[in-house]
Design a protein around this motif. Structure first.
Motif, PDB file in Angstrom:
ATOM      1  N   UNK A  25       0.767  -1.312   0.048  1.00 46.91           N
ATOM      2  CA  UNK A  25       0.173   0.070  -0.036  1.00 46.91           C
ATOM      3  C   UNK A  25       0.880   1.264   0.083  1.00 46.91           C
ATOM      4  N   UNK A  26       2.164   1.254   0.510  1.00 45.15           N
ATOM      5  CA  UNK A  26       3.115   2.398   0.567  1.00 45.15           C
ATOM      6  C   UNK A  26       3.391   2.539  -0.915  1.00 45.15           C
ATOM      7  N   UNK A  27       3.796   1.383  -1.452  1.00 46.48           N
ATOM      8  CA  UNK A  27       4.278   1.320  -2.935  1.00 46.48           C
ATOM      9  C   UNK A  27       3.226   2.095  -3.628  1.00 46.48           C
ATOM     10  N   UNK A  28       1.888   1.657  -3.676  1.00 45.25           N
ATOM     11  CA  UNK A  28       0.933   2.304  -4.897  1.00 45.25           C
ATOM     12  C   UNK A  28       0.727   3.868  -4.291  1.00 45.25           C
ATOM     13  N   UNK A  29       1.274   4.446  -3.249  1.00 48.83           N
ATOM     14  CA  UNK A  29       0.966   5.799  -3.100  1.00 48.83           C
ATOM     15  C   UNK A  29       1.538   6.497  -3.732  1.00 48.83           C
ATOM     16  N   UNK A  30       2.727   6.215  -4.660  1.00 50.27           N
ATOM     17  CA  UNK A  30       3.550   7.080  -5.627  1.00 50.27           C
ATOM     18  C   UNK A  30       3.615   6.345  -6.805  1.00 50.27           C
ATOM     19  N   UNK A  31       3.318   7.105  -7.833  1.00 49.92           N
ATOM     20  CA  UNK A  31       3.691   6.337  -9.307  1.00 49.92           C
ATOM     21  C   UNK A  31       5.051   5.801  -9.560  1.00 49.92           C
ATOM     22  N   UNK A  32       5.117   4.885 -10.460  1.00 49.48           N
ATOM     23  CA  UNK A  32       6.396   4.510 -10.884  1.00 49.48           C
ATOM     24  C   UNK A  32       7.286   5.595 -11.546  1.00 49.48           C
ATOM     25  N   UNK A  33       6.638   6.516 -12.373  1.00 50.11           N
ATOM     26  CA  UNK A  33       7.350   7.690 -12.996  1.00 50.11           C
ATOM     27  C   UNK A  33       7.994   8.251 -11.925  1.00 50.11           C
ATOM     28  N   UNK A  34       7.380   9.020 -10.819  1.00 53.05           N
ATOM     29  CA  UNK A  34       8.046   9.746  -9.489  1.00 53.05           C
ATOM     30  C   UNK A  34       9.122   8.757  -8.870  1.00 53.05           C
ATOM     31  N   UNK A  35       8.928   7.565  -8.693  1.00 52.33           N
ATOM     32  CA  UNK A  35       9.914   6.667  -8.117  1.00 52.33           C
ATOM     33  C   UNK A  35      11.041   6.804  -8.765  1.00 52.33           C
ATOM     34  N   UNK A  36      11.151   6.623 -10.271  1.00 49.97           N
ATOM     35  CA  UNK A  36      12.056   6.314 -11.067  1.00 49.97           C
ATOM     36  C   UNK A  36      12.903   7.824 -11.366  1.00 49.97           C
ATOM     37  N   UNK A  37      12.083   8.789 -11.324  1.00 42.71           N
ATOM     38  CA  UNK A  37      12.807  10.260 -11.427  1.00 42.71           C
ATOM     39  C   UNK A  37      13.470  10.691 -10.131  1.00 42.71           C
ATOM     40  N   UNK A  38      13.237  10.337  -9.066  1.00 48.65           N
ATOM     41  CA  UNK A  38      13.813  10.720  -8.010  1.00 48.65           C
ATOM     42  C   UNK A  38      14.806   9.709  -7.135  1.00 48.65           C
ATOM     43  N   UNK A  39      14.635   8.200  -7.794  1.00 48.43           N
ATOM     44  CA  UNK A  39      15.361   7.231  -7.297  1.00 48.43           C
ATOM     45  C   UNK A  39      14.921   7.118  -5.854  1.00 48.43           C
ATOM     46  N   UNK A  40      13.500   6.941  -5.526  1.00 47.60           N
ATOM     47  CA  UNK A  40      13.162   6.766  -4.306  1.00 47.60           C
ATOM     48  C   UNK A  40      11.824   5.554  -4.221  1.00 47.60           C
ATOM     49  N   UNK A  41      11.651   5.155  -3.265  1.00 45.42           N
ATOM     50  CA  UNK A  41      10.399   4.201  -3.177  1.00 45.42           C
ATOM     51  C   UNK A  41       9.825   4.192  -1.857  1.00 45.42           C
ATOM     52  N   UNK A  42       8.557   4.196  -1.904  1.00 39.96           N
ATOM     53  CA  UNK A  42       7.970   3.958  -0.433  1.00 39.96           C
ATOM     54  C   UNK A  42       7.830   2.748  -0.166  1.00 39.96           C
ATOM     55  N   UNK A  43       8.143   2.470   1.103  1.00 38.97           N
ATOM     56  CA  UNK A  43       8.287   1.017   1.598  1.00 38.97           C
ATOM     57  C   UNK A  43       7.464   0.579   2.631  1.00 38.97           C
ATOM     58  N   UNK A  44       6.786   1.587   3.470  1.00 39.40           N
ATOM     59  CA  UNK A  44       6.032   1.349   4.646  1.00 39.40           C
ATOM     60  C   UNK A  44       5.718   2.609   5.416  1.00 39.40           C
ATOM     61  N   UNK A  45       5.187   2.382   6.657  1.00 43.11           N
ATOM     62  CA  UNK A  45       4.700   3.679   7.240  1.00 43.11           C
ATOM     63  C   UNK A  45       5.304   3.315   8.754  1.00 43.11           C
ATOM     64  N   UNK A  46       5.523   4.632   9.444  1.00 47.99           N
ATOM     65  CA  UNK A  46       6.110   4.421  10.826  1.00 47.99           C
ATOM     66  C   UNK A  46       5.855   5.787  11.299  1.00 47.99           C
ATOM     67  N   UNK A  47       5.114   5.701  12.399  1.00 50.75           N
ATOM     68  CA  UNK A  47       4.397   6.526  13.395  1.00 50.75           C
ATOM     69  C   UNK A  47       3.492   7.571  12.228  1.00 50.75           C
ATOM     70  N   UNK A  48       3.075   7.176  11.722  1.00 46.35           N
ATOM     71  CA  UNK A  48       1.918   7.997  10.695  1.00 46.35           C
ATOM     72  C   UNK A  48       2.611   8.603   9.455  1.00 46.35           C
ATOM     73  N   UNK A  49       4.055   8.454   9.455  1.00 48.87           N
ATOM     74  CA  UNK A  49       4.913   8.929   8.259  1.00 48.87           C
ATOM     75  C   UNK A  49       5.256   7.922   7.265  1.00 48.87           C
ATOM     76  N   UNK A  50       5.202   8.362   5.781  1.00 47.91           N
ATOM     77  CA  UNK A  50       5.725   7.396   4.839  1.00 47.91           C
ATOM     78  C   UNK A  50       7.180   7.061   4.874  1.00 47.91           C
ATOM     79  N   UNK A  51       7.510   5.969   5.048  1.00 53.30           N
ATOM     80  CA  UNK A  51       8.817   5.245   4.976  1.00 53.30           C
ATOM     81  C   UNK A  51       9.390   5.272   3.364  1.00 53.30           C
ATOM     82  N   UNK A  52      10.420   6.112   3.031  1.00 50.18           N
ATOM     83  CA  UNK A  52      10.853   6.290   1.967  1.00 50.18           C
ATOM     84  C   UNK A  52      12.269   5.923   1.471  1.00 50.18           C
TER      85      UNK A  52
END
Length: 175
Positions: free
Chosen positions: A75-102
């Motif tokens: 569910x974290x992964x699907x919060x951001x498009x593949x285009x954005x992830x590839x552009x920034x070299x970043x991947x949402x991987x989970x949640x911690x204390x209400x924050x998105x772990x990237x």
């Protein structure tokens, strides 16, 4: 008196990943080649890319994640498009204390953090991962999206060609 931050090489020695003798050899090679110490340590096979990045993450006070072992939340992964992830070299991987772990190769990239925060409406907690692991994970988690995009594009092109053929037939049949 303020304590100076631990150097990456000291962290590697403290973790038992390299010896003092190996460090001296790597420093001599670094001076000879004019490369960074970390790059020389990896090229000489003294440490892996993952071990080096983990030591650098510790040095700057950020957590390191090994994306080959981390339990990524879909569910974290699907919060951001593949285009954005590839552009920034970043991947949402989970949640911690209400924050998105990237996971990011460059957690100092404030543009990436701001983009992801704006897109998701969540505060972002960057963690460090290797570039290679990030690229592989982005490919793995977004493959279905990319395949679907290609399929949709192919279907759209086919429908367009069919429509053009029908128009040509009508035009050719016109008196």
């Amino acid at each position: 008196m303020v304590a100076r931050p631990k150097q990456m090489a000291d962290i590697l020695v403290d973790r038992g990943l390299i010896t003092g003798e190996q460090l001296q050899r790597a420093v001599a090679e670094q001076r000879r080649l004019g490369r960074t110490l970390g790059r020389v340590l990896v090229e000489l096979g003294m440490v892996t890319e993952s071990q080096l990045v983990a030591a650098i993450a510790q040095q700057v006070g950020l957590p390191f994640v090994d994306l080959t072992e981390f339990p990524v939340d879909p569910s974290a992964v699907t919060s951001v498009s593949s285009l954005v992830c590839r552009r920034h070299g970043a991947l949402p991987i989970g949640y911690e204390e209400g924050r998105l772990l990237v996971a990011m190769a460059d957690p100092s990239n404030v543009v990436a953090v701001d983009d992801i925060r704006s897109l998701t409406g969540r505060d972002v907690k960057p963690v460090v991962a290797t570039r290679a692991d990030l690229a592989a994970a982005i490919d793995r988690y977004y493959r279905a999206d990319d395949d679907m995009g290609e399929l949709t594009h192919t279907l759209d092109a086919t429908e367009e060609e069919d429509e053009l053929s029908r128009v040509r037939e009508i035009v050719d049949d016109a008196p």
